[in-house]
Design an enzyme around this catalytic site. Sequence first.
Site, mmCIF file in Angstrom:
data_model
loop_
_atom_site.group_PDB
_atom_site.id
_atom_site.type_symbol
_atom_site.label_atom_id
_atom_site.label_comp_id
_atom_site.label_asym_id
_atom_site.label_seq_id
_atom_site.Cartn_x
_atom_site.Cartn_y
_atom_site.Cartn_z
ATOM 1 N N HIS A 203 -12.722 -3.716 -8.320
ATOM 2 C CA HIS A 203 -13.703 -4.799 -8.204
ATOM 3 C C HIS A 203 -13.031 -6.070 -7.698
ATOM 4 C CE1 HIS A 203 -15.644 -1.866 -10.785
ATOM 5 N NE2 HIS A 203 -16.774 -2.362 -10.313
ATOM 6 N N CYS B 126 -2.207 -1.172 -4.341
ATOM 7 C CA CYS B 126 -3.086 -2.264 -3.917
ATOM 8 C C CYS B 126 -3.968 -2.726 -5.083
ATOM 9 C CB CYS B 126 -3.924 -1.848 -2.711
ATOM 10 S SG CYS B 126 -2.968 -1.771 -1.166
ATOM 11 N N CYS C 299 0.825 -1.216 0.000
ATOM 12 C CA CYS C 299 0.000 0.000 0.000
ATOM 13 C C CYS C 299 0.860 1.266 0.000
ATOM 14 C CB CYS C 299 -0.916 0.009 1.219
ATOM 15 S SG CYS C 299 -2.165 1.310 1.172
#
Length: 100
Positions: free
Chosen positions: A37, A60, A26
């Site tokens: 999604h 991410c 991250c």
Amino acid sequence: MSKVRSNKIRKSARGQECTVRIQGVCNFNPETTVLAHVGKDRGMSLKCDDSFAVYACSDCHDWIDGRGMVMDEGTRAVYLLDALERTQSLLIEQGLLEVK
């Protein structure tokens, strides 16, 4: 059952904190956050319903799409379920996801 406001949900990702937060991946930069999604029916050019998506920073999001760090499926599932729960809570608070 949920009622989804798809276009507004996609736009709501802008400026949000990443809800995936994978250690070592991250970038914690809300300027790079998009709606990623994570549902079963997803992939390049194939999107599941927006209620099965998370707020993901660019790094991410790359990980979700299979570009980057590899981890076992159990750990992957935990990260995605936690992120989905955080994202859905935010969407409910924003009035973008209605749970009946």
